[in-house]
Design an enzyme around this catalytic site. Structure first.
Site, PDB file in Angstrom:
ATOM      1  N   LYS A  13      33.958  33.206  34.983  1.00 18.34           N
ATOM      2  CA  LYS A  13      35.272  32.666  35.377  1.00 18.34           C
ATOM      3  C   LYS A  13      35.484  32.766  36.892  1.00 18.34           C
ATOM      4  CE  LYS A  13      37.675  35.454  32.638  1.00 18.34           C
ATOM      5  NZ  LYS A  13      36.576  36.177  31.972  1.00 18.34           N
ATOM      6  N   ARG A  88      45.622  37.054  28.793  1.00 23.59           N
ATOM      7  CA  ARG A  88      44.572  37.732  28.035  1.00 23.59           C
ATOM      8  C   ARG A  88      45.035  38.161  26.649  1.00 23.59           C
ATOM      9  NH1 ARG A  88      41.198  39.571  32.565  1.00 23.59           N
ATOM     10  NH2 ARG A  88      39.326  40.602  31.850  1.00 23.59           N
ATOM     11  N   ARG A 127      25.498  42.354  37.665  1.00 19.71           N
ATOM     12  CA  ARG A 127      26.468  41.805  38.630  1.00 19.71           C
ATOM     13  C   ARG A 127      26.853  42.862  39.668  1.00 19.71           C
ATOM     14  NH1 ARG A 127      31.739  38.702  36.575  1.00 19.71           N
ATOM     15  NH2 ARG A 127      32.614  40.716  36.036  1.00 19.71           N
ATOM     16  N   ARG A 162      31.052  47.414  40.006  1.00 23.31           N
ATOM     17  CA  ARG A 162      32.431  47.770  39.670  1.00 23.31           C
ATOM     18  C   ARG A 162      32.480  48.966  38.728  1.00 23.31           C
ATOM     19  NH1 ARG A 162      35.091  42.055  37.981  1.00 23.31           N
ATOM     20  NH2 ARG A 162      35.782  43.385  36.289  1.00 23.31           N
ATOM     21  N   ARG A 173      35.077  46.361  26.902  1.00 25.17           N
ATOM     22  CA  ARG A 173      35.718  45.123  27.381  1.00 25.17           C
ATOM     23  C   ARG A 173      35.398  43.953  26.454  1.00 25.17           C
ATOM     24  NH1 ARG A 173      33.510  44.650  33.156  1.00 25.17           N
ATOM     25  NH2 ARG A 173      34.693  42.726  33.324  1.00 25.17           N
TER      26      ARG A 173
HETATM   27  P1  AMP Z   1      38.553  41.065  35.238  1.00 28.04           P
HETATM   28  O1  AMP Z   1      38.228  41.191  36.680  1.00 28.04           O
HETATM   29  O2  AMP Z   1      39.317  39.799  34.911  1.00 28.04           O
HETATM   30  O3  AMP Z   1      37.348  41.238  34.340  1.00 28.04           O
HETATM   31  O4  AMP Z   1      39.550  42.257  34.885  1.00 28.04           O
HETATM   32  C1  AMP Z   1      39.176  43.614  35.028  1.00 28.04           C
HETATM   33  C2  AMP Z   1      40.133  44.494  34.255  1.00 28.04           C
HETATM   34  O5  AMP Z   1      41.462  44.320  34.756  1.00 28.04           O
HETATM   35  C3  AMP Z   1      40.242  44.187  32.776  1.00 28.04           C
HETATM   36  O6  AMP Z   1      39.222  44.822  32.036  1.00 28.04           O
HETATM   37  C4  AMP Z   1      41.632  44.763  32.462  1.00 28.04           C
HETATM   38  O7  AMP Z   1      41.612  46.164  32.400  1.00 28.04           O
HETATM   39  C5  AMP Z   1      42.415  44.399  33.699  1.00 28.04           C
HETATM   40  N1  AMP Z   1      43.050  43.058  33.562  1.00 28.04           N
HETATM   41  C6  AMP Z   1      42.768  41.950  34.306  1.00 28.04           C
HETATM   42  N2  AMP Z   1      43.549  40.939  33.934  1.00 28.04           N
HETATM   43  C7  AMP Z   1      44.343  41.399  32.932  1.00 28.04           C
HETATM   44  C8  AMP Z   1      45.354  40.809  32.136  1.00 28.04           C
HETATM   45  N3  AMP Z   1      45.703  39.524  32.264  1.00 28.04           N
HETATM   46  N4  AMP Z   1      45.953  41.601  31.206  1.00 28.04           N
HETATM   47  C9  AMP Z   1      45.636  42.894  31.068  1.00 28.04           C
HETATM   48  N5  AMP Z   1      44.682  43.522  31.782  1.00 28.04           N
HETATM   49  C10 AMP Z   1      44.041  42.780  32.716  1.00 28.04           C
END
Ligand code: AMP
Length: 214
Positions: A13, A88, A127, A162, A173
Site C-alpha cells: 500500500k 482498518r 522490508r 520497524r 498483524r
Molecule cells: P501500517 O504502517 O499501516 O502497517 O500501520 C502500523 C501500525 O499502526 C498498525 O499495526 C497499527 O498498530 C497502527 N495503525 C495504523 N493505522 C491504523 C488504523 N487505521 N487503525 C488502527 N491502528 C492503526
C-alpha cells in the site's frame, strides 16, 4: 483522485500510494506514518499508540478517528487523497463514510491490493524503512537495498527495520488484518466502490490503477 488502498500489511500500500501521489499530486495519508511520527516526537497520541503498535494490534478507533477527521479537513486534501492503512475496521469505515458525507466528498474507488501470503511474509521480513520521518522511503534487503552503511539513497538517514516487523508482531498483524480489516472488502463491495488489483510488481500495479477511470 480520492481513493482508499485496502490490503494486508506488506501488500504494498505504501509503495503504491507514493507512486500515485508523485504521479497526480493527491496527498498520501498513512495512519501508520502519522502514528510513528507521534511516537518519535513523544506526543500524547504517540505514547498512547506505542504499545498497541509494538504488539502488532490496532490502535483504538477513537484515537484514529480524531486524527483523520482533522487531517481530511486540511486544505491539501482538496487536491485529492490516497488513504493508506485507513480505515482498518468496519467502525472506522462507517465513521469515515459519515465524515465524507459531512464534508461533501465522494470516493472514486477502494482499491483492494492482493498478493499471496508467502509473498507478503517475504516482503515484511525483508522490508526496511528510512528512519527520517519526512522521507520514510521503503527498501528491501533482497531486491532494493539501501546505500552503503544502511543509508537512505534519497536523504542519507539510517534505514531500519520497524519495531513491528519482528516475526511475532508480523504474525499478529496478519491475524488482526484477517479478523478486523478483511471484512472491509465486503463493506466496500456493497458500496459498489471496490476494485481488486494484483500487487506483485509495483510498476504493473501502478499502471493498472492508472487505467481505472477516475
Ligand atoms: P501500517 O504502517 O499501516 O502497517 O500501520 C502500523 C501500525 O499502526 C498498525 O499495526 C497499527 O498498530 C497502527 N495503525 C495504523 N493505522 C491504523 C488504523 N487505521 N487503525 C488502527 N491502528 C492503526
Amino acid at each position: 483522485m480520492r481513493i482508499i488502498l485496502l490490503g494486508s500489511p506488506g501488500v504494498g500500500k505504501g509503495t503504491i500510494a507514493k507512486l500515485l501521489s508523485q504521479n497526480n499530486g493527491s496527498v498520501q495519508i498513512s495512519t501508520g506514518d502519522i502514528l510513528r511520527s507521534a511516537i518519535k516526537e513523544g506526543t500524547e497520541l504517540g505514547n498512547k499508540a506505542k504499545k498497541y503498535m509494538d504488539e502488532g494490534g490496532l490502535v483504538p478507533d477513537s484515537l484514529i478517528m480524531d486524527i483523520m477527521e482533522k487531517r481530511l479537513r486540511e486544505p491539501d486534501c482538496r487536491k485529492g487523497f490516497i488513504l493508506d492503512g485507513f480505515p482498518r475496521t468496519i467502525s472506522q469505515a462507517s465513521q469515515l463514510k459519515a465524515i465524507l458525507e459531512k464534508l461533501g466528498i465522494t470516493l472514486d474507488y477502494v482499491i483492494n491490493l492482493e498478493a499471496p501470503l508467502n509473498v507478503i511474509l517475504e516482503r515484511l521480513t525483508t522490508r526496511r524503512t528510512c528512519s527520517n520521518q519526512t522521507c520514510q522511503e521503503i527498501y528491501n534487503i533482497r531486491n532494493n537495498p539501501p546505500a552503503e552503511g544502511n543509508k537512505c539513497r534519497k536523504c542519507g538517514h539510517m534505514v531500519v527495520q520497524r519495531d513491528d516487523e519482528t516475526q511475532e508482531a508480523i504474525t499478529e498483524r496478519i491475524r488482526v488484518y484477517n479478523e478486523k480489516t478483511a471484512p472491509l472488502v465486503g463493506f466496500y463491495q456493497k458500496e459498489k466502490l471496490l476494485r481488486n488489483v494484483e500487487s506483485l510488481k509495483a510498476d504493473e500495479t501502478f499502471a493498472e490503477i492508472k487505467t481505472l477511470k477516475i
